[in-house]
Design an enzyme around this catalytic site. Structure first.
Site, short mmCIF file in Angstrom:
data_model
loop_
_atom_site.label_atom_id
_atom_site.label_comp_id
_atom_site.label_asym_id
_atom_site.label_seq_id
_atom_site.Cartn_x
_atom_site.Cartn_y
_atom_site.Cartn_z
N GLY A 41 8.55 -3.69 -10.36
CA GLY A 41 8.52 -4.21 -9.19
C GLY A 41 7.13 -4.24 -8.23
N GLY A 181 -3.12 -6.59 11.49
CA GLY A 181 -1.79 -5.87 11.25
C GLY A 181 -2.16 -4.23 10.99
N GLY A 183 -0.06 -2.14 10.68
CA GLY A 183 1.31 -1.17 10.06
C GLY A 183 0.84 -0.56 9.03
N VAL A 276 0.88 -8.06 7.70
CA VAL A 276 1.81 -8.23 8.85
C VAL A 276 3.17 -8.47 8.60
CG1 VAL A 276 0.11 -9.71 10.34
CG2 VAL A 276 1.87 -10.78 8.64
N GLY A 277 3.62 -7.53 7.40
CA GLY A 277 4.96 -7.27 6.98
C GLY A 277 5.35 -7.98 5.84
N ASP A 317 14.94 -3.70 -0.67
CA ASP A 317 14.64 -4.39 0.37
C ASP A 317 15.38 -5.79 0.74
OD1 ASP A 317 12.58 -2.68 0.09
OD2 ASP A 317 10.72 -4.29 -0.29
N ALA A 325 10.76 2.16 -1.32
CA ALA A 325 11.43 2.36 -2.70
C ALA A 325 12.24 3.23 -2.88
CB ALA A 325 10.06 2.74 -3.34
N HIS A 449 3.29 32.39 1.42
CA HIS A 449 1.97 32.45 2.20
C HIS A 449 0.78 32.51 1.22
CE1 HIS A 449 -0.72 33.47 5.37
NE2 HIS A 449 -1.28 34.51 4.59
P1 NAI Z 1 4.52 -3.20 8.76
O1 NAI Z 1 5.52 -3.91 9.36
O2 NAI Z 1 4.49 -1.83 8.62
O3 NAI Z 1 3.44 -3.63 9.94
C1 NAI Z 1 2.85 -4.96 10.27
C2 NAI Z 1 2.22 -4.89 11.49
O4 NAI Z 1 1.71 -5.90 11.97
C3 NAI Z 1 2.78 -4.57 12.78
O5 NAI Z 1 2.11 -3.41 13.42
C4 NAI Z 1 2.73 -5.67 13.62
O6 NAI Z 1 2.99 -5.57 15.17
C5 NAI Z 1 1.67 -6.36 13.08
N1 NAI Z 1 1.38 -7.68 13.30
C6 NAI Z 1 2.40 -8.93 13.06
N2 NAI Z 1 1.96 -9.84 13.11
C7 NAI Z 1 0.79 -10.00 13.53
C8 NAI Z 1 -0.58 -10.85 14.00
N3 NAI Z 1 -0.30 -12.19 13.91
N4 NAI Z 1 -1.62 -10.26 14.10
C9 NAI Z 1 -1.85 -8.90 14.40
N5 NAI Z 1 -0.90 -8.07 13.90
C10 NAI Z 1 0.20 -8.46 13.52
O7 NAI Z 1 4.20 -4.20 7.49
P2 NAI Z 1 3.25 -3.72 6.39
O8 NAI Z 1 2.02 -2.95 6.83
O9 NAI Z 1 2.67 -5.22 5.84
O10 NAI Z 1 4.10 -3.24 5.36
C11 NAI Z 1 4.98 -4.20 4.92
C12 NAI Z 1 6.17 -3.27 4.19
O11 NAI Z 1 5.91 -2.35 3.26
C13 NAI Z 1 6.78 -2.17 5.39
O12 NAI Z 1 8.14 -2.68 6.10
C14 NAI Z 1 6.87 -0.96 4.73
O13 NAI Z 1 8.26 -0.67 4.83
C15 NAI Z 1 6.60 -1.22 3.27
N6 NAI Z 1 5.39 -0.36 2.96
C16 NAI Z 1 5.58 1.08 2.98
C17 NAI Z 1 4.64 2.07 2.73
C18 NAI Z 1 5.15 3.60 2.71
O14 NAI Z 1 6.26 3.80 3.16
N7 NAI Z 1 4.01 4.31 2.58
C19 NAI Z 1 3.52 1.53 2.04
C20 NAI Z 1 3.09 0.47 2.11
C21 NAI Z 1 4.00 -0.59 2.58
#
Ligand code: NAI
Length: 473
Positions: A41, A181, A183, A276-277, A317, A325, A449
């Site tokens: 995936g 974004g 995030g 952005v998600g 998801d 994951a 340690h």
């Molecule tokens: P995210 O939901 O973490 O962050 C998206 C960000 O974009 C948010 O801060 C939001 O406020 C912002 N945003 C939304 N629309 C916007 C706009 N039009 N302009 C500017 N900012 C905007 O989503 P992301 O980073 O795309 O990750 C997606 C998913 O992938 C997450 O839900 C996460 O669960 C998963 N993921 C997890 C990882 C980890 O656990 N290390 C690594 C990568 C992804």
């Protein structure tokens, strides 16, 4: 033609689906896993694992560049992007090959094709070869994951307007990278490219980065990003873009000031990463037609992973947040056990989160604010990495470990770490929260340690007013 029948058909071969299929095979169930792209995936092919390869490389690159601090001199350190990409792809190949081997070894059949549910016990597959086949199964498991959200005014072109998938496969380091974004994906990949030399700008819609994460932790990462030269624009929306004659892109950004006024800005970049998600892939699978509830793309389930149609299950998801994951894999195991007639349920206390920025953030359980909102009287212990010998020795002293516990019972409710190896250290916190451990359980356990793990022991003792290497309140 007779229809082939199975105990279970798993649709999707990501970390939810392939784990479920393997466990079903182990439990002697006749299982078919259908995958339309490649097993592993998003996670194995262009998400979690490949991005971690780039993150590790960027970390090494930065360490060597700044090696003089610890007495390492190296001239002309360069990054060979195609070579790095080939190495990363090698990892992907090894892992996906490994998954195929494990499926086969455990007796799970794998079919490449596009699956559609055509009855409570019936699945139709358009195979990669173009044939249409129909299968019957006692149980169907939906494990179709999620897809990158696209902003209509920033349609991906695969080169300059890209998503995470393309961002982990770039063959050149962009001079100027604009990330829409702030995030998880935006900051992880933003960190990578800034270490490789990109001038990074992050445009975030809300007032803070990494919404939902303890702001004390986020502040440390934000400071590090800015220290390395990033520009962070908050309360900002990217509205559209124009292509310039020199090949660059001018992005129009609307920034909201604290007084509510709105300012228009133009940010010039060479590549725009939209992060952005993700949205769940529950629609278009034929589920609604057979009466399975689908809500905004999610397929809701009960605590054993069953949908409102008893023979149909959903994991990962597509079944709900958090889209992680490790949550998908655990749900895959639970559902496999349930289908095989064993007693199992999704009864965990907390799901840890790991964010691979630099420094890393890792969390499990309740934050101080969440605990207080639930009306719990809390005690909090904190230990800074700057006070830890091992952190000094690896020259990574930014950050801290925070433990949130019930004030009276001392039960550990949450652990929040920002700093070196946070994503590895969190497992001890996850175990503590899962076992309803007390501060004393961690604090009185002898930690080797000199290790970073001592920080969790010290933070737990700090919550009790008994830390040794930091002043107690
Ligand atoms: P995210 O939901 O973490 O962050 C998206 C960000 O974009 C948010 O801060 C939001 O406020 C912002 N945003 C939304 N629309 C916007 C706009 N039009 N302009 C500017 N900012 C905007 O989503 P992301 O980073 O795309 O990750 C997606 C998913 O992938 C997450 O839900 C996460 O669960 C998963 N993921 C997890 C990882 C980890 O656990 N290390 C690594 C990568 C992804």
């Amino acid at each position: 033609m007779t229809t082939k029948t199975y105990d279970a058909i798993v649709i999707g071969g990501g970390p939810g689906g392939y784990v479920c299929a393997i466990r079903l095979g182990q439990l002697k169930q006749k299982v078919l896993c259908v995958e339309k792209d490649e097993v592993g995936g998003v996670c194995l092919n262009w998400g979690c694992v490949p991005s971690k390869a780039l993150i590790a490389t960027s970390h090494t690159f930065e360490k060597i560049q700044h090696g003089a601090t610890v007495g390492i001199s190296a001239d002309n350190v360069r990054i060979d992007v195609p070579k790095m990409q080939a190495w990363k792809q090698g990892i992907v190949k090894k892992l996906t090959g490994g998954v195929r081997g494990l499926l086969k070894g455990n007796g799970a059949e794998l079919l490449y094709g596009d699956a559609r549910v055509v009855g409570p016990n019936r699945v139709q597959v358009k195979t990669k070869e173009g044939a249409t086949e129909t299968f019957e199964a006692k149980a169907i498991v939906i494990a179709t994951g999620s897809s990158t959200i696209e902003i209509p005014s920033f349609k991906f072109d695969g080169k300059q307007i890209i998503g995470a998938k393309e961002a982990v496969s770039l063959h050149e380091v962009p001079k100027r990278l604009l990330v829409i974004g702030g995030g998880v994906i935006g900051l992880e990949l933003g960190c990578v490219y800034q270490k490789f030399g990109s001038a990074v700008t992050v445009v975030e819609a809300t007032a803070g980065l990494l919404p939902g994460v303890d702001p004390d932790c986020t502040a440390v990462v934000e400071k590090a990003l800015v220290k390395r030269g990033a520009t962070i624009v908050k309360n900002a929306l990217a509205k559209g873009y124009e292509r310039n004659k020199d090949g660059s892109i001018s992005v129009a950004v609307e920034v909201k000031a604290p007084d509510g006024s709105v300012k228009q800005e133009k940010i010039v970049a060479d590549v725009v990463l939209v992060a952005v998600g993700m949205r769940p892939n529950g629609a278009g699978l034929g589920l609604e037609e057979i009466g399975v509830k689908v809500e905004r793309g999610f397929v809701p389930t009960d605590n054993v992973g069953r949908t409102n149609v008893p023979s149909v299950y959903a994991i990962g998801d597509v079944s709900g947040v958090p889209m992680l994951a490790h949550k998908a894999s655990k749900e895959g195991e639970v559902v496999a056990e349930v289908i095989a007639g064993h007693k199992a349920a999704k009864d965990w206390v907390a799901i840890p989160g790991a964010i691979f920025t630099d420094p890393e953030i890792a969390v499990v359980g309740l934050s101080e604010t969440e605990a207080k909102e639930k009306g719990i009287d809390v005690r909090v212990g904190k230990f800074p990495f700057a006070a830890l010998g091992r952190a000094m020795a690896v020259n990574e002293t930014d950050g801290f470990i925070k433990v949130v516990a019930d004030k009276n019972s001392h039960e550990v409710l949450g652990v929040h770490i920002v700093g070196p190896s946070a994503t590895d250290l969190i497992s001890e916190g996850a175990l503590a929260v899962e076992m309803h451990a007390f501060l004393e359980d961690i604090g009185l356990t002898i930690h080797p340690h000199p290790t970073l793990g001592e920080g969790l022991m010290e933070a737990s003792m700090h919550a009790l007013g008994q830390a040794i290497h930091v002043m107690n309140r």
